[in-house]
Design an enzyme around this catalytic site. Sequence first.
Site, PDB file in Angstrom:
ATOM      1  N   ASP A 240      -4.826   3.296  -1.656  1.00 26.55           N
ATOM      2  CA  ASP A 240      -5.876   3.663  -0.735  1.00 26.55           C
ATOM      3  C   ASP A 240      -6.404   4.972  -0.854  1.00 26.55           C
ATOM      4  OD1 ASP A 240      -6.156   1.543   0.954  1.00 26.55           O
ATOM      5  OD2 ASP A 240      -4.115   1.547   1.612  1.00 26.55           O
TER       6      ASP A 240
ATOM      7  N   MET B 269     -12.216   4.290  -0.190  1.00 26.06           N
ATOM      8  CA  MET B 269     -12.937   4.474   1.298  1.00 26.06           C
ATOM      9  C   MET B 269     -13.488   5.895   0.986  1.00 26.06           C
ATOM     10  SD  MET B 269      -9.797   3.111   3.320  1.00 26.06           S
ATOM     11  CE  MET B 269      -8.622   3.120   1.752  1.00 26.06           C
TER      12      MET B 269
ATOM     13  N   ASP C  13      -6.339  -6.806   4.510  1.00 30.75           N
ATOM     14  CA  ASP C  13      -5.628  -5.411   4.438  1.00 30.75           C
ATOM     15  C   ASP C  13      -5.745  -5.001   5.862  1.00 30.75           C
ATOM     16  OD1 ASP C  13      -5.097  -2.727   3.774  1.00 30.75           O
ATOM     17  OD2 ASP C  13      -6.665  -2.275   2.739  1.00 30.75           O
TER      18      ASP C  13
ATOM     19  N   HIS D 243      -1.219  -1.504  -4.211  1.00 34.76           N
ATOM     20  CA  HIS D 243      -2.521  -1.110  -3.445  1.00 34.76           C
ATOM     21  C   HIS D 243      -2.528   0.345  -3.331  1.00 34.76           C
ATOM     22  CE1 HIS D 243      -6.086  -2.116  -0.888  1.00 34.76           C
ATOM     23  NE2 HIS D 243      -5.557  -1.384  -0.128  1.00 34.76           N
TER      24      HIS D 243
ATOM     25  N   MET E 292      -8.971   7.861   0.223  1.00 38.16           N
ATOM     26  CA  MET E 292      -9.740   8.156   1.486  1.00 38.16           C
ATOM     27  C   MET E 292     -10.459   9.664   1.418  1.00 38.16           C
ATOM     28  SD  MET E 292      -7.223   6.916   4.497  1.00 38.16           S
ATOM     29  CE  MET E 292      -6.470   5.179   4.216  1.00 38.16           C
TER      30      MET E 292
ATOM     31  N   SER F  68       0.989  -1.244  -0.107  1.00 43.83           N
ATOM     32  CA  SER F  68      -0.032  -0.162   0.109  1.00 43.83           C
ATOM     33  C   SER F  68       1.055   1.318   0.102  1.00 43.83           C
ATOM     34  CB  SER F  68      -0.762   0.168   1.243  1.00 43.83           C
ATOM     35  OG  SER F  68      -1.360   1.281   1.342  1.00 43.83           O
TER      36      SER F  68
ATOM     37  N   HIS G 290      -8.388   0.831  -3.709  1.00 46.21           N
ATOM     38  CA  HIS G 290      -9.360   0.499  -2.656  1.00 46.21           C
ATOM     39  C   HIS G 290      -9.961   1.980  -2.193  1.00 46.21           C
ATOM     40  CE1 HIS G 290      -9.537  -0.422   2.017  1.00 46.21           C
ATOM     41  NE2 HIS G 290     -10.856  -0.243   1.615  1.00 46.21           N
TER      42      HIS G 290
ATOM     43  N   MET H 299     -10.881  -6.081   5.606  1.00 44.07           N
ATOM     44  CA  MET H 299     -10.204  -5.176   6.435  1.00 44.07           C
ATOM     45  C   MET H 299      -9.818  -5.757   7.659  1.00 44.07           C
ATOM     46  SD  MET H 299      -9.959  -2.495   4.817  1.00 44.07           S
ATOM     47  CE  MET H 299      -9.165  -1.520   5.690  1.00 44.07           C
TER      48      MET H 299
HETATM   49  C1  DX5 Z   1      -6.190   1.457   5.938  1.00 42.37           C
HETATM   50  C2  DX5 Z   1      -5.821   1.009   4.475  1.00 42.37           C
HETATM   51  C3  DX5 Z   1      -4.640   0.006   4.387  1.00 42.37           C
HETATM   52  C4  DX5 Z   1      -3.307   0.393   5.238  1.00 42.37           C
HETATM   53  C5  DX5 Z   1      -2.764  -0.766   5.646  1.00 42.37           C
HETATM   54  O1  DX5 Z   1      -7.284   1.929   5.692  1.00 42.37           O
HETATM   55  O2  DX5 Z   1      -6.856   0.351   3.767  1.00 42.37           O
HETATM   56  O3  DX5 Z   1      -4.320  -0.228   3.316  1.00 42.37           O
HETATM   57  O4  DX5 Z   1      -2.505   1.259   4.097  1.00 42.37           O
HETATM   58  O5  DX5 Z   1      -1.433  -0.306   6.231  1.00 42.37           O
HETATM   59  P1  DX5 Z   1      -0.767  -1.110   7.253  1.00 42.37           P
HETATM   60  O6  DX5 Z   1      -0.056  -2.283   6.497  1.00 42.37           O
HETATM   61  O7  DX5 Z   1       0.557  -0.327   7.593  1.00 42.37           O
HETATM   62  O8  DX5 Z   1      -1.575  -1.877   8.284  1.00 42.37           O
HETATM   63 ZN    ZN Z   2      -6.598  -0.703   1.505  1.00 44.42          ZN
END
Ligand code: DX5
Ligand code: ZN
Length: 227
Positions: free
Chosen positions: A37, A76, A183, A35, A39, A10, A74, A145
Site C-alpha cells: 500500500d 494511493m 481491499d 499487497h 500512500m 497487506s 496499490h 476498496m
Molecule cells: C487501505 C489499504 C488497505 C489496508 C487494508 O488504504 O489499501 O490495503 O491495508 O487493511 P485492513 O485489512 O486492516 O482493513
Molecule cells: Zn490496498
Amino acid sequence: MNPTYRIAPSILSADFARLGDEVRTVIASGADWIHFDVMDNHYVPNLTFGPMICQALKPHAATPDGKPVPIDVHLMVQPVDELATAFAKAGADYISFHPDASNHVHRSIQNIKSHGAKAGLTFNPAMPLDVLDWVIEDLDLILLMSVNPGFGGQSFIDSTLRKIEAVRKRIDACGKDIRLEVDGGIKETNIRAVANAGADTFVAGSAIFGKPDYKAVIDQMRANLAA
Ligand code: DX5
Ligand code: ZN
C-alpha cells in the site's frame, strides 16, 4: 465455477522494523500475493513506503523453495505515472491506481504495461465504475476498496458487495482473465460473503498481521472460502 482464490496480506499492518522477515513469514504461512500500500500524504492522508522499499523486499517475495510471489502494488498517489514507472522498475508485478488520481487513465494503464507490469484500476467506495466501459479490456486487475483508503483496521463498507457483483458481471461479459480484488475490512468472518459476491482476490492487513499466528488466520480464511 470454482475460482482460484488468492489471499494478499497487506504489509501496511506488518512490523515495519522487520519487513523482510514479515514478508517471508506471511508467505510461509500461505500468502499468495504481497499487497503493498503506497500512500503519498496527498491523495490520501497517510504516508507509507516507495519503490526503494519494494526493490529491497523483492528478493524476500518468494516461497521457502524459491518460487516468486507476486508483489501487488496499490498506488494511493497523485500524480500516478512517474511512481508507477518506478515501481515497475523496482519489481512490482501488479500495479493499480485510482482513476480519479490520473488525468489520462488510458495512458497510465499503457505506461504500466509498457514497463512489463500488470495493470489494475482501483475504485474508492463511492466512485462510479463508468471508466470500465472504455478500458476494461486493457486491465489485468480491478481492485475495489471496501474502506476509504488511507488506513488499515477499518470496518468493511457493505455497499461494496453490490459493487463486487456489478464488476463480476462486467468481467464475465468481457471474457478476459481479470482478477477481482477487494481491499479493506476483510476477515475470516466476512471473506466468504465477499467471495460469494464475485471476488477472487482478498487483501487483508490487520486481520492477519494483527494476530500472532498468521498461518492460523490464512488457513481459516481458506477453509471458509472452501466451505
Ligand atoms: C487501505 C489499504 C488497505 C489496508 C487494508 O488504504 O489499501 O490495503 O491495508 O487493511 P485492513 O485489512 O486492516 O482493513
Ligand atoms: Zn490496498
